[in-house]
Scaffold this motif. Sequence first.
Motif, PDB file in Angstrom:
ATOM      1  N   TYR A  19       7.953   6.276 -16.111  1.00 18.69           N
ATOM      2  CA  TYR A  19       8.416   6.193 -14.732  1.00 18.69           C
ATOM      3  C   TYR A  19       7.326   6.613 -13.753  1.00 18.69           C
ATOM      4  CZ  TYR A  19      13.119   5.476 -16.541  1.00 18.69           C
ATOM      5  OH  TYR A  19      14.224   4.969 -17.179  1.00 18.69           O
ATOM      6  N   ILE A  20       6.547   7.623 -14.120  1.00 13.11           N
ATOM      7  CA  ILE A  20       5.458   8.056 -13.244  1.00 13.11           C
ATOM      8  C   ILE A  20       4.425   6.942 -13.087  1.00 13.11           C
ATOM      9  CG2 ILE A  20       3.544   9.689 -13.005  1.00 13.11           C
ATOM     10  CD1 ILE A  20       5.291  11.756 -14.430  1.00 13.11           C
ATOM     11  N   GLU A  21       4.062   6.308 -14.188  1.00 13.88           N
ATOM     12  CA  GLU A  21       3.094   5.210 -14.117  1.00 13.88           C
ATOM     13  C   GLU A  21       3.637   4.050 -13.290  1.00 13.88           C
ATOM     14  OE1 GLU A  21       0.873   2.010 -17.112  1.00 13.88           O
ATOM     15  OE2 GLU A  21       1.906   3.779 -17.932  1.00 13.88           O
ATOM     16  N   LYS A  22       4.902   3.737 -13.444  1.00 11.92           N
ATOM     17  CA  LYS A  22       5.500   2.647 -12.676  1.00 11.92           C
ATOM     18  C   LYS A  22       5.469   2.950 -11.179  1.00 11.92           C
ATOM     19  CE  LYS A  22       9.782  -0.045 -12.301  1.00 11.92           C
ATOM     20  NZ  LYS A  22      11.171  -0.216 -12.829  1.00 11.92           N
ATOM     21  N   PHE A  23       5.772   4.193 -10.827  1.00 17.31           N
ATOM     22  CA  PHE A  23       5.775   4.564  -9.410  1.00 17.31           C
ATOM     23  C   PHE A  23       4.356   4.534  -8.846  1.00 17.31           C
ATOM     24  CE2 PHE A  23       5.907   7.570  -5.848  1.00 17.31           C
ATOM     25  CZ  PHE A  23       6.999   7.092  -5.158  1.00 17.31           C
ATOM     26  N   VAL A  24       3.391   4.999  -9.616  1.00 17.25           N
ATOM     27  CA  VAL A  24       1.998   4.983  -9.140  1.00 17.25           C
ATOM     28  C   VAL A  24       1.535   3.546  -8.908  1.00 17.25           C
ATOM     29  CG1 VAL A  24      -0.380   5.536  -9.755  1.00 17.25           C
ATOM     30  CG2 VAL A  24       1.430   7.186 -10.219  1.00 17.25           C
ATOM     31  N   ALA A  81       5.798  -0.974   3.868  1.00 13.97           N
ATOM     32  CA  ALA A  81       6.127  -0.905   2.442  1.00 13.97           C
ATOM     33  C   ALA A  81       5.910   0.502   1.895  1.00 13.97           C
ATOM     34  CB  ALA A  81       5.289  -1.924   1.677  1.00 13.97           C
ATOM     35  N   LEU A  82       4.841   1.176   2.326  1.00 14.73           N
ATOM     36  CA  LEU A  82       4.600   2.550   1.889  1.00 14.73           C
ATOM     37  C   LEU A  82       5.661   3.494   2.442  1.00 14.73           C
ATOM     38  CD1 LEU A  82       0.702   2.771   2.246  1.00 14.73           C
ATOM     39  CD2 LEU A  82       2.026   2.592   0.138  1.00 14.73           C
ATOM     40  N   HIS A  83       6.086   3.264   3.676  1.00 15.39           N
ATOM     41  CA  HIS A  83       7.162   4.092   4.238  1.00 15.39           C
ATOM     42  C   HIS A  83       8.448   3.925   3.443  1.00 15.39           C
ATOM     43  CE1 HIS A  83       5.725   6.191   7.788  1.00 15.39           C
ATOM     44  NE2 HIS A  83       5.007   5.135   8.112  1.00 15.39           N
ATOM     45  N   SER A  84       8.683   2.724   2.950  1.00 20.04           N
ATOM     46  CA  SER A  84       9.870   2.501   2.133  1.00 20.04           C
ATOM     47  C   SER A  84       9.821   3.340   0.858  1.00 20.04           C
ATOM     48  CB  SER A  84       9.980   1.021   1.778  1.00 20.04           C
ATOM     49  OG  SER A  84      11.065   0.801   0.910  1.00 20.04           O
ATOM     50  N   LEU A  85       8.652   3.421   0.234  1.00 17.75           N
ATOM     51  CA  LEU A  85       8.510   4.264  -0.960  1.00 17.75           C
ATOM     52  C   LEU A  85       8.648   5.741  -0.616  1.00 17.75           C
ATOM     53  CD1 LEU A  85       5.515   2.449  -2.697  1.00 17.75           C
ATOM     54  CD2 LEU A  85       7.921   2.375  -3.360  1.00 17.75           C
ATOM     55  N   LYS A  86       8.142   6.125   0.528  1.00 13.63           N
ATOM     56  CA  LYS A  86       8.208   7.531   0.929  1.00 13.63           C
ATOM     57  C   LYS A  86       9.648   7.983   1.156  1.00 13.63           C
ATOM     58  CE  LYS A  86       6.153  10.814   4.173  1.00 13.63           C
ATOM     59  NZ  LYS A  86       5.223  10.984   5.322  1.00 13.63           N
ATOM     60  N   LYS A  87      10.482   7.068   1.618  1.00  8.85           N
ATOM     61  CA  LYS A  87      11.878   7.412   1.861  1.00  8.85           C
ATOM     62  C   LYS A  87      12.702   7.391   0.587  1.00  8.85           C
ATOM     63  CE  LYS A  87      11.942   5.890   6.672  1.00  8.85           C
ATOM     64  NZ  LYS A  87      12.527   4.930   7.646  1.00  8.85           N
ATOM     65  N   ILE A 144       5.024  16.421  -7.313  1.00  6.69           N
ATOM     66  CA  ILE A 144       4.044  15.340  -7.418  1.00  6.69           C
ATOM     67  C   ILE A 144       3.948  14.635  -6.073  1.00  6.69           C
ATOM     68  CG2 ILE A 144       3.467  13.152  -8.526  1.00  6.69           C
ATOM     69  CD1 ILE A 144       4.828  14.110 -11.028  1.00  6.69           C
ATOM     70  N   TYR A 145       2.738  14.605  -5.523  1.00 14.22           N
ATOM     71  CA  TYR A 145       2.453  13.890  -4.282  1.00 14.22           C
ATOM     72  C   TYR A 145       1.489  12.749  -4.587  1.00 14.22           C
ATOM     73  CZ  TYR A 145       4.544  17.413  -1.156  1.00 14.22           C
ATOM     74  OH  TYR A 145       5.411  18.236  -0.486  1.00 14.22           O
ATOM     75  N   LEU A 146       1.727  11.602  -3.947  1.00 16.22           N
ATOM     76  CA  LEU A 146       0.806  10.473  -4.045  1.00 16.22           C
ATOM     77  C   LEU A 146       0.286  10.135  -2.658  1.00 16.22           C
ATOM     78  CD1 LEU A 146       3.086   9.663  -6.526  1.00 16.22           C
ATOM     79  CD2 LEU A 146       1.277   7.986  -6.809  1.00 16.22           C
ATOM     80  N   TYR A 147      -0.979   9.737  -2.628  1.00 17.94           N
ATOM     81  CA  TYR A 147      -1.639   9.352  -1.379  1.00 17.94           C
ATOM     82  C   TYR A 147      -2.272   7.980  -1.568  1.00 17.94           C
ATOM     83  CZ  TYR A 147      -1.243  14.222   0.137  1.00 17.94           C
ATOM     84  OH  TYR A 147      -0.772  15.462   0.497  1.00 17.94           O
ATOM     85  N   HIS A 148      -2.089   7.133  -0.563  1.00 16.02           N
ATOM     86  CA  HIS A 148      -2.778   5.842  -0.523  1.00 16.02           C
ATOM     87  C   HIS A 148      -3.728   5.889   0.668  1.00 16.02           C
ATOM     88  CE1 HIS A 148      -3.688   1.585  -0.229  1.00 16.02           C
ATOM     89  NE2 HIS A 148      -3.070   1.377  -1.389  1.00 16.02           N
ATOM     90  N   ARG A 149      -4.973   6.184   0.368  1.00 13.66           N
ATOM     91  CA  ARG A 149      -5.982   6.432   1.407  1.00 13.66           C
ATOM     92  C   ARG A 149      -5.492   7.548   2.321  1.00 13.66           C
ATOM     93  NH1 ARG A 149     -10.174   2.959   1.190  1.00 13.66           N
ATOM     94  NH2 ARG A 149      -9.855   0.986   0.072  1.00 13.66           N
ATOM     95  N   SER A 150      -5.350   7.284   3.596  1.00 13.89           N
ATOM     96  CA  SER A 150      -4.927   8.335   4.526  1.00 13.89           C
ATOM     97  C   SER A 150      -3.416   8.455   4.631  1.00 13.89           C
ATOM     98  CB  SER A 150      -5.507   8.064   5.916  1.00 13.89           C
ATOM     99  OG  SER A 150      -5.072   6.811   6.422  1.00 13.89           O
ATOM    100  N   PHE A 151      -2.678   7.569   3.983  1.00  9.07           N
ATOM    101  CA  PHE A 151      -1.214   7.615   4.079  1.00  9.07           C
ATOM    102  C   PHE A 151      -0.659   8.548   3.007  1.00  9.07           C
ATOM    103  CE2 PHE A 151       3.109   6.325   3.246  1.00  9.07           C
ATOM    104  CZ  PHE A 151       3.617   6.097   4.519  1.00  9.07           C
ATOM    105  N   GLY A 152       0.250   9.394   3.410  1.00  7.54           N
ATOM    106  CA  GLY A 152       0.891  10.300   2.468  1.00  7.54           C
ATOM    107  C   GLY A 152       1.206  11.635   3.116  1.00  7.54           C
ATOM    108  N   PRO A 153       1.838  12.525   2.378  1.00  4.94           N
ATOM    109  CA  PRO A 153       2.155  12.361   0.954  1.00  4.94           C
ATOM    110  C   PRO A 153       3.444  11.584   0.711  1.00  4.94           C
ATOM    111  CG  PRO A 153       2.832  14.535   1.666  1.00  4.94           C
ATOM    112  CD  PRO A 153       2.182  13.884   2.861  1.00  4.94           C
ATOM    113  N   ILE A 154       3.476  10.906  -0.416  1.00  2.64           N
ATOM    114  CA  ILE A 154       4.685  10.251  -0.911  1.00  2.64           C
ATOM    115  C   ILE A 154       5.137  11.051  -2.125  1.00  2.64           C
ATOM    116  CG2 ILE A 154       5.686   8.118  -1.788  1.00  2.64           C
ATOM    117  CD1 ILE A 154       3.355   6.612  -0.487  1.00  2.64           C
ATOM    118  N   GLU A 155       6.256  11.732  -1.996  1.00  2.64           N
ATOM    119  CA  GLU A 155       6.710  12.591  -3.091  1.00  2.64           C
ATOM    120  C   GLU A 155       7.451  11.774  -4.147  1.00  2.64           C
ATOM    121  OE1 GLU A 155       9.323  16.648  -3.964  1.00  2.64           O
ATOM    122  OE2 GLU A 155       9.056  15.911  -1.913  1.00  2.64           O
ATOM    123  N   TYR A 156       7.054  12.002  -5.381  1.00  2.00           N
ATOM    124  CA  TYR A 156       7.742  11.357  -6.501  1.00  2.00           C
ATOM    125  C   TYR A 156       8.930  12.227  -6.898  1.00  2.00           C
ATOM    126  CZ  TYR A 156       8.746   9.824 -11.256  1.00  2.00           C
ATOM    127  OH  TYR A 156       9.381   9.393 -12.399  1.00  2.00           O
TER     128      TYR A 156
END
Length: 302
Positions: A206-211, A260-266, A186-198
Amino acid sequence: MSECGGRGGGNSSSSSDDAEDEGGGGGGGGPAGSGSSSPAPAGASSAGRLRRGLRGASLMARRRPELLCGAVALGCALLVALKFTCSRAKDVIIPAKPPVSFFSSRSPVLDLFQGQLDYAEYVRRDSEVALLFFYAPWCGQSIAARSEIEQAASQLSDQVLFVAINCWWNQGKCRKQKHFFYFPVIYLYHRSFGPIEYKGPMSAVYIEKFVRRVMKPLLYIPSQSELLDFLSNYEPGVLGYFEFSGSPQPPGYLTFFTSALHSLKKGRMSPCFRGDVFIPLMTYLLSLVNAAKEELRPKALP
């Protein structure tokens, strides 16, 4: 008597081949007159046996011609069967069956079951937040996660684009460009930022909370009570103060948002980067700082 003549027995006088195998006639022919002779070479003995075998087969064919006809017919049948088997061998390798839909047509998830990765990249650019679900149709975990993805999509499909991609179809672009070692992914993208792997549990909750965390990686704090709640429940945390009265994106805000997005990505599930603290709270923050300084200042003895 020679070695070959000894094996021939009483029939040696009736066959010219036996005479040839005797290697030089009867006894007494040697120079010493001892009645012994040297053995015949092994090659000559093998050739003699072959000739005797062929001659025996020829005699048998003349005596019973039906055996010869049966042998010829059997050989022809074997050749025809071999040719038929070789011609059928080309049909053993057949193209794989084309893939079918993994999600139903009524599902809120866009199912690209032919691995159209290029189309997935195209449609996600038009969405603020997009979730890409890479699956293999044979994978038990992918099958189990399918209903969880649909359940999360039913709650967020009006805000988030959900796309499922078959990354196992060998003719699809996903299989050719992605090299996953496990499924599902599962990959998430916020506009041009990503991918953020779940990497959490494959559960809709849990998926909804992460999204939702990806949708709003920053927490807005408009009051003193919410600030106290943030300081009490989130540790570590980062507070940022931005003045939005003059600009919708004040200096530093975009960097704070991306951090903040980088924090989620890590993979940091705790809210390490949170908070937009505005002017009404500045007075309170300053009072907290001053109170801390007063506590640390040495007090004079009475």
